[in-house]
Scaffold this motif. Structure first.
Motif, PDB file in Angstrom:
ATOM      1  N   SER A 119      -7.175  -5.212 -18.464  1.00 41.87           N
ATOM      2  CA  SER A 119      -6.539  -4.907 -19.746  1.00 41.87           C
ATOM      3  C   SER A 119      -7.504  -5.066 -20.913  1.00 41.87           C
ATOM      4  O   SER A 119      -7.441  -4.333 -21.895  1.00 41.87           O
ATOM      5  N   TYR A 122      -9.674  -1.896 -21.126  1.00 44.62           N
ATOM      6  CA  TYR A 122      -8.945  -0.775 -21.715  1.00 44.62           C
ATOM      7  C   TYR A 122      -8.668  -1.016 -23.199  1.00 44.62           C
ATOM      8  O   TYR A 122      -8.678  -0.078 -24.007  1.00 44.62           O
ATOM      9  N   ALA A 123      -8.435  -2.271 -23.563  1.00 41.99           N
ATOM     10  CA  ALA A 123      -8.195  -2.586 -24.980  1.00 41.99           C
ATOM     11  C   ALA A 123      -9.437  -2.292 -25.813  1.00 41.99           C
ATOM     12  O   ALA A 123      -9.340  -1.812 -26.953  1.00 41.99           O
ATOM     13  N   GLN A 272      -3.567   3.983 -22.863  1.00 39.60           N
ATOM     14  CA  GLN A 272      -2.405   3.096 -22.867  1.00 39.60           C
ATOM     15  C   GLN A 272      -1.697   3.128 -21.514  1.00 39.60           C
ATOM     16  O   GLN A 272      -1.225   2.094 -21.023  1.00 39.60           O
ATOM     17  N   LYS A 274      -3.132   3.736 -18.598  1.00 38.17           N
ATOM     18  CA  LYS A 274      -3.973   2.975 -17.666  1.00 38.17           C
ATOM     19  C   LYS A 274      -3.809   1.476 -17.892  1.00 38.17           C
ATOM     20  O   LYS A 274      -3.818   0.688 -16.938  1.00 38.17           O
ATOM     21  N   ASN A 275      -3.661   1.093 -19.147  1.00 38.72           N
ATOM     22  CA  ASN A 275      -3.497  -0.321 -19.464  1.00 38.72           C
ATOM     23  C   ASN A 275      -2.165  -0.852 -18.920  1.00 38.72           C
ATOM     24  O   ASN A 275      -2.079  -1.985 -18.436  1.00 38.72           O
TER      25      ASN A 275
END
Length: 439
Positions: A119, A122-123, A272, A274-275
């Protein structure tokens, strides 16, 4: 087609209160607006804020350190129930023992490092995309400002052109009034002719005063757009040239900032998703802890002892079941993605419509404006010829007024076409994403 106006702007000196000020062209006004406009400055501050948020997201990749302190003064030390047999008592009985000392001081320092957390990755990507989105938003703000400045400037051009027409007409009416007054004084003309000319002259002066007020309002508007204080003088160089559109179409829709914004939003939407899916994967953190506890007791048998403790470990976090919350979030994300796809199609068709309408409008006015300009010149020659004949007593004042009305109509038609062709060029620039230079 090229339209060229280099009109003498004597009124700008009047509005500047006699104070000399730099005379700005359209390009200079645009440069000042893109630098000093309040909306642009606010958008640039949003970019800086986004960069600060990226630094905040990056901090999740670094270890975190926490320090905690705890001091306790036990009025009564809490006890524990233990079997009495452990201390030589009878079997099956229990007793309460209180362990510890009344004074407790504990200090704990812990270092935590994320070893595996998708996460965070991705963030970080989403934060970089947000930076691009904010940058595009700034470009969109600049385009809106450029559109407003150019629109106000073109309105100023038409007002100045109209004032130039009225100034010329007023000079003609002044000469005509002097002639009619002279004829009346020599009993060769009627007072009603003189009065009718005075009415037309007064009407023209009123129109000119109204246009001067409109001119000042437009100058004040340009001051606002360019971040110029209202108290400072501003002179505008009114000159329009090279008003033309390139032949053919085939421009790149991706030059439109609103298209690029939607595409970046779709990329962000994909990240988002993928997160959200990464929420099914466990995360692993490593941590190390250092603890130092002091125990103390006052009185006759006072004591103060230090007890250190150190340990390290791995922490696994795995959200096995969340009540289908992630599934619902992914469904919402899919709907948002479908909505963005629809918006992209809508914007694409809107761009094609705007470009076609602007090009057609420009083409029509391009054919008309030269003819209307010639009509103005012809009506002006006729008006001057009728005035001369009126002085010679060949024609009546009615003929003069009719010629004047024809001139006013020709001037009005020309101004209408001028406004339309300038606005068509502006709308075409907006449709093709060429309001400002793109990097």
């Amino acid at each position: 087609m090229k339209l060229k106006f280099h009109l003498p702007i004597l009124l700008s000196l009047f509005f500047a209160g006699g104070v000399q000020a730099q005379e700005l062209s359209l390009n200079q006004l645009l440069d000042a607006a893109l630098k000093n406009n309040f909306d642009v400055q606010a958008a640039q501050l949003d970019e800086k804020k986004t960069n600060a948020r990226i630094d905040e997201v990056k901090s999740n990749l670094l270890p975190s350190v926490t320090v905690q302190g705890d001091y306790r003064r036990y009025i009564k030390i809490p006890g524990q129930v233990v079997p009495a047999s452990a201390f030589g008592g009878p079997e099956g009985t229990y007793t309460t023992l209180a362990f510890g000392l009344p004074y407790n001081l504990s200090t704990t320092a812990q270092v935590t490092q994320a070893l595996y957390n998708p996460s965070v990755r991705y963030a970080l990507k989403a934060a970089n995309l947000n930076r691009e989105l904010t940058s595009l938003s700034t470009v969109k703000t600049k385009e809106d400002v450029a559109y407003n400045v150019t629109d106000a400037y073109y309105n100023l051009v038409t007002v100045v052109q109209q004032m130039a027409f009225l100034d010329s007409n007023l000079l003609s009416l002044d000469r005509l009034y002097k002639v009619s007054d002279l004829l009346y004084q020599n009993q060769l003309g009627q007072r009603v002719d003189k009065d009718r000319i005075m009415i037309n002259k007064t009407t023209t002066e009123t129109q000119l005063a109204t246009l001067k007020d409109n001119y000042q309002q437009l100058v004040n508007l340009l001051k606002f757009y360019t971040g110029t204080p209202q108290s400072e003088p501003l002179r505008i160089a009114v000159s329009v040239s090279e008003v033309m559109l390139p032949s053919g179409s085939g421009f790149d829709e991706k030059r439109r900032t609103d298209v690029m914004l939607l595409e970046k939003q779709r990329e962000l939407n994909s990240l988002q998703d993928k997160n959200i899916k990464a929420g099914f994967i466990p995360t692993v953190n490593a941590y190390g802890t250092a603890n130092l506890t002091y125990y103390g007791k006052g009185g006759e048998y006072s004591t103060f002892q230090q007890v250190p403790g150190y340990w390290a470990g791995l922490q696994l976090n795995w959200s096995v079941f969340d009540g289908y919350a992630r599934k619902a979030k992914r469904r919402q994300n899919e709907i948002d993605n479908d909505k963005l796809a629809v918006q992209l199609k809508q914007v694409s068709q809107s761009i094609q419509m705007e470009e076609a309408n602007a090009r057609n409008k420009f083409s029509v006015e391009q054919r008309n404006i030269d003819a209307k300009k010639e009509q103005v010149a012809l009506a002006d020659r006729v008006y001057k010829q009728i005035q001369l004949q009126f002085k010679e007593g060949v024609v009546s004042l009615t003929d003069v007024i009719q010629a004047e009305n024809s001139l006013l109509d020709a001037q009005s038609n020309y101004l209408t076409s001028l406004v339309q062709i300038l606005k068509a060029e502006l709308e075409w620039k907006k449709a093709t994403g060429s309001l400002i230079a793109k990097e």
